[in-house]
Design a protein around this motif. Structure first.
Motif, PDB file in Angstrom:
ATOM      1  N   HIS A   1     -22.897 -18.650  49.569  1.00 53.58           N
ATOM      2  CA  HIS A   1     -21.926 -17.571  49.362  1.00 53.58           C
ATOM      3  C   HIS A   1     -20.657 -18.076  48.679  1.00 53.58           C
ATOM      4  O   HIS A   1     -19.598 -17.453  48.787  1.00 53.58           O
ATOM      5  CB  HIS A   1     -21.573 -16.935  50.711  1.00 53.58           C
ATOM      6  CG  HIS A   1     -22.768 -16.523  51.521  1.00 53.58           C
ATOM      7  ND1 HIS A   1     -23.620 -15.520  51.124  1.00 53.58           N
ATOM      8  CD2 HIS A   1     -23.263 -17.009  52.694  1.00 53.58           C
ATOM      9  CE1 HIS A   1     -24.585 -15.385  52.024  1.00 53.58           C
ATOM     10  NE2 HIS A   1     -24.392 -16.277  52.980  1.00 53.58           N
ATOM     11  N   PHE A   2     -20.766 -19.204  47.970  1.00 59.02           N
ATOM     12  CA  PHE A   2     -19.576 -19.815  47.389  1.00 59.02           C
ATOM     13  C   PHE A   2     -18.964 -18.939  46.293  1.00 59.02           C
ATOM     14  O   PHE A   2     -19.651 -18.468  45.388  1.00 59.02           O
ATOM     15  CB  PHE A   2     -19.912 -21.188  46.813  1.00 59.02           C
ATOM     16  CG  PHE A   2     -18.715 -21.905  46.241  1.00 59.02           C
ATOM     17  CD1 PHE A   2     -17.710 -22.368  47.070  1.00 59.02           C
ATOM     18  CD2 PHE A   2     -18.591 -22.096  44.871  1.00 59.02           C
ATOM     19  CE1 PHE A   2     -16.601 -23.023  46.553  1.00 59.02           C
ATOM     20  CE2 PHE A   2     -17.493 -22.754  44.343  1.00 59.02           C
ATOM     21  CZ  PHE A   2     -16.495 -23.220  45.187  1.00 59.02           C
ATOM     22  N   GLU A   3     -17.670 -18.762  46.394  1.00 57.81           N
ATOM     23  CA  GLU A   3     -16.863 -18.066  45.396  1.00 57.81           C
ATOM     24  C   GLU A   3     -15.401 -18.401  45.660  1.00 57.81           C
ATOM     25  O   GLU A   3     -15.073 -19.006  46.684  1.00 57.81           O
ATOM     26  CB  GLU A   3     -17.089 -16.548  45.462  1.00 57.81           C
ATOM     27  CG  GLU A   3     -16.784 -15.944  46.829  1.00 57.81           C
ATOM     28  CD  GLU A   3     -17.094 -14.461  46.902  1.00 57.81           C
ATOM     29  OE1 GLU A   3     -17.387 -13.860  45.849  1.00 57.81           O
ATOM     30  OE2 GLU A   3     -17.025 -13.901  48.003  1.00 57.81           O
ATOM     31  N   VAL A   4     -14.537 -18.039  44.746  1.00 56.46           N
ATOM     32  CA  VAL A   4     -13.102 -18.238  44.951  1.00 56.46           C
ATOM     33  C   VAL A   4     -12.423 -16.885  44.767  1.00 56.46           C
ATOM     34  O   VAL A   4     -12.191 -16.436  43.647  1.00 56.46           O
ATOM     35  CB  VAL A   4     -12.523 -19.278  43.976  1.00 56.46           C
ATOM     36  CG1 VAL A   4     -11.001 -19.401  44.187  1.00 56.46           C
ATOM     37  CG2 VAL A   4     -13.186 -20.634  44.173  1.00 56.46           C
ATOM     38  N   THR A   5     -12.145 -16.230  45.894  1.00 59.36           N
ATOM     39  CA  THR A   5     -11.538 -14.899  45.865  1.00 59.36           C
ATOM     40  C   THR A   5     -10.129 -14.880  46.435  1.00 59.36           C
ATOM     41  O   THR A   5      -9.477 -13.846  46.472  1.00 59.36           O
ATOM     42  CB  THR A   5     -12.404 -13.897  46.646  1.00 59.36           C
ATOM     43  OG1 THR A   5     -12.561 -14.368  47.997  1.00 59.36           O
ATOM     44  CG2 THR A   5     -13.784 -13.759  45.998  1.00 59.36           C
ATOM     45  N   TYR A   6      -9.669 -16.042  46.906  1.00 56.51           N
ATOM     46  CA  TYR A   6      -8.322 -16.190  47.430  1.00 56.51           C
ATOM     47  C   TYR A   6      -7.855 -17.600  47.110  1.00 56.51           C
ATOM     48  O   TYR A   6      -8.642 -18.447  46.670  1.00 56.51           O
ATOM     49  CB  TYR A   6      -8.258 -15.906  48.936  1.00 56.51           C
ATOM     50  CG  TYR A   6      -9.267 -16.680  49.755  1.00 56.51           C
ATOM     51  CD1 TYR A   6      -9.038 -18.010  50.127  1.00 56.51           C
ATOM     52  CD2 TYR A   6     -10.456 -16.091  50.182  1.00 56.51           C
ATOM     53  CE1 TYR A   6      -9.962 -18.721  50.886  1.00 56.51           C
ATOM     54  CE2 TYR A   6     -11.389 -16.793  50.945  1.00 56.51           C
ATOM     55  CZ  TYR A   6     -11.130 -18.106  51.289  1.00 56.51           C
ATOM     56  OH  TYR A   6     -12.032 -18.807  52.033  1.00 56.51           O
ATOM     57  N   ALA A   7      -6.582 -17.873  47.331  1.00 57.22           N
ATOM     58  CA  ALA A   7      -6.041 -19.200  47.041  1.00 57.22           C
ATOM     59  C   ALA A   7      -5.263 -19.712  48.243  1.00 57.22           C
ATOM     60  O   ALA A   7      -4.211 -19.160  48.585  1.00 57.22           O
ATOM     61  CB  ALA A   7      -5.138 -19.162  45.809  1.00 57.22           C
ATOM     62  N   ILE A   8      -5.786 -20.775  48.883  1.00 53.07           N
ATOM     63  CA  ILE A   8      -5.084 -21.380  50.021  1.00 53.07           C
ATOM     64  C   ILE A   8      -4.806 -22.858  49.764  1.00 53.07           C
ATOM     65  O   ILE A   8      -4.387 -23.575  50.662  1.00 53.07           O
ATOM     66  CB  ILE A   8      -5.867 -21.181  51.334  1.00 53.07           C
ATOM     67  CG1 ILE A   8      -7.277 -21.780  51.236  1.00 53.07           C
ATOM     68  CG2 ILE A   8      -5.909 -19.705  51.710  1.00 53.07           C
ATOM     69  CD1 ILE A   8      -8.042 -21.742  52.556  1.00 53.07           C
ATOM     70  N   ASN A   9      -5.090 -23.312  48.527  1.00 48.77           N
ATOM     71  CA  ASN A   9      -4.687 -24.650  48.110  1.00 48.77           C
ATOM     72  C   ASN A   9      -4.480 -24.628  46.599  1.00 48.77           C
ATOM     73  O   ASN A   9      -4.912 -23.681  45.926  1.00 48.77           O
ATOM     74  CB  ASN A   9      -5.716 -25.709  48.545  1.00 48.77           C
ATOM     75  CG  ASN A   9      -7.043 -25.581  47.839  1.00 48.77           C
ATOM     76  OD1 ASN A   9      -7.124 -25.658  46.599  1.00 48.77           O
ATOM     77  ND2 ASN A   9      -8.119 -25.386  48.592  1.00 48.77           N
ATOM     78  N   PRO A  10      -3.798 -25.623  46.021  1.00 55.84           N
ATOM     79  CA  PRO A  10      -3.455 -25.579  44.602  1.00 55.84           C
ATOM     80  C   PRO A  10      -4.644 -25.607  43.649  1.00 55.84           C
ATOM     81  O   PRO A  10      -4.479 -25.331  42.455  1.00 55.84           O
ATOM     82  CB  PRO A  10      -2.596 -26.839  44.416  1.00 55.84           C
ATOM     83  CG  PRO A  10      -2.058 -27.147  45.767  1.00 55.84           C
ATOM     84  CD  PRO A  10      -3.151 -26.762  46.704  1.00 55.84           C
TER      85      PRO A  10
END
Length: 286
Positions: free
Chosen positions: A29-38
Motif C-alpha cells: 500500500h506504499f504511497e506518499v499522501t502526507y509529509a511528516i519528514n523532509p
C-alpha cells in the motif's frame, strides 16, 4: 583517531557474518499522501510496483545471506508500515513496542505489538512515551544508542532502559534531514559504528567520539543518499548503492558492502534499515 597502522590491522581482520532474524513488511500500500519528514513530497508521483520490486530485492538478499525473514501483513491506509524498523525494539527476546509522534502512523504500533504477541513473545511493553522503535534505538554490544530531537522523546529513553535493562546513551539529532537515528548512524558489529557527525549536537558528537574513537566518519554527501540507513550482519553491509564513499570506507575496514537501489522507498524517507527490524533473541542459557 585511526592511525594508519590500526586501519591496516582492522582491514586484515577477518569479518564474521552472524545469522540474524528479521521482520519486514511488503509495501503493498506504499504511497506518499502526507509529509511528516523532509523527504516526503505528496506532489511527487510514487510508483508502488517499483517500490515493491526494490523491496523484494532486499527481502531476497537477506535470505540469500542466510538470515531468517518473517513478514507482517501490511494494513491498508498505512503506507509507512513498510518501514518495519519503526515497529518495535527487540532485545534478549523482550519486545518494546512503539508510540508514534505523528497520528498518520499511530495504528502501526498496536499492529506490530500484536504480531509479536501472536507469535509467542511474552515479554512485551506498550510504551507510555513516544519512541519510534529501531528508527531511534540502535543496539551495540555495550549500549542502546537512543536518538531524540525530532521524533522519540527523552522520556522514552528512560522507559527503554528500565524495560530492556540495557544502558542507554541519549543522542541529540539537530538536522531535520536526519530525523531518526538510523538515518545518521549504523551499528556495524559489536561496538563498531559509522556515523555522520553533522547530524548531531556538539555534546552528542563529543559523546560519540569518546565512546567510539575508531568509528567510521561518513560524509554529508553519502549521508544525504541514506548511506547510513544500512544493515550489517558483521561482515556484509547492505546499503543504498548511491553511497559509494561509504562502500569504499567499509571495504577498507574489511567489510563487504552490497549496494541496492531503494530510491522509490526513499520518497517516504526510508531505505535498507528502515525496512528491516531485527529480532534479537535471548542468549542461549540465559
Amino acid at each position: 583517531m585511526n592511525t594508519p597502522a590500526r586501519t591496516a590491522r582492522t582491514a586484515r581482520t577477518a569479518r564474521t557474518a552472524r545469522t540474524r532474524h528479521y521482520l519486514m513488511c511488503r509495501p503493498t500500500h506504499f504511497e506518499v499522501t502526507y509529509a511528516i519528514n523532509p523527504w516526503m513530497d505528496p506532489a511527487k508521483p510514487v510508483d508502488t510496483d517499483l517500490a515493491i520490486a526494490q523491496w523484494e530485492q532486499l527481502y531476497s538478499l537477506h535470505q540469500e545471506l542466510g538470515h531468517t525473514v518473517e513478514l507482517i501483513d501490511p494494513l491498508p491506509g498505512y503506507p509507512d508500515m513498510v518501514y518495519a524498523a519503526n515497529g518495535a525494539t527487540v532485545v534478549d527476546g523482550k519486545v518494546l513496542g512503539v508510540r508514534f509522534r505523528n497520528a498518520e502512523r499511530a495504528a502501526e504500533g498496536p499492529a506490530y505489538l500484536e504480531w509479536f504477541r501472536s507469535h509467542g513473545y511474552t515479554e512485551l511493553h506498550d510504551p507510555a512515551h513516544v519512541n519510534e522503535g529501531e528508527g531511534d534505538f540502535l543496539v551495540t554490544g555495550s549500549w542502546l544508542l537512543a536518538g531524540t530531537g525530532f521524533r522519540s522523546a527523552p522520556e522514552g529513553h528512560a522507559e527503554a532502559q528500565e524495560f530492556l535493562g540495557r544502558p542507554v546513551i541519549s543522542l541529540n539529532l539537530v538536522d531535520p534531514r536526519f530525523y531518526h537515528l538510523d538515518t545518521a548512524l549504523t551499528v556495524l558489529d559489536g561496538d563498531e559504528i559509522m556515523y555522520f557527525p553533522g547530524a548531531f549536537s556538539p555534546g552528542s558528537r563529543a559523546v560519540l567520539k569518546r565512546l567510539f574513537p575508531d568509528a567510521i566518519l561518513v560524509t554529508e554527501a553519502d549521508a544525504e543518499v541514506f548511506g547510513l540507513n544500512a544493515v550489517s550482519d558483521g561482515r556484509h553491509v547492505i546499503l543504498p548503492e548511491a553511497a559509494t564513499g561509504v562502500a569504499r570506507q567499509l571495504r577498507e575496514q574489511g567489510f563487504e558492502p552490497i549496494g541496492l537501489d531503494l530510491s522509490e522507498l526513499l520518497k517516504g524517507g526510508g531505505s535498507v534499515k528502515c525496512c528491516t527490524l531485527e529480532i534479537r533473541h535471548r542468549p542461549a542459557g540465559a
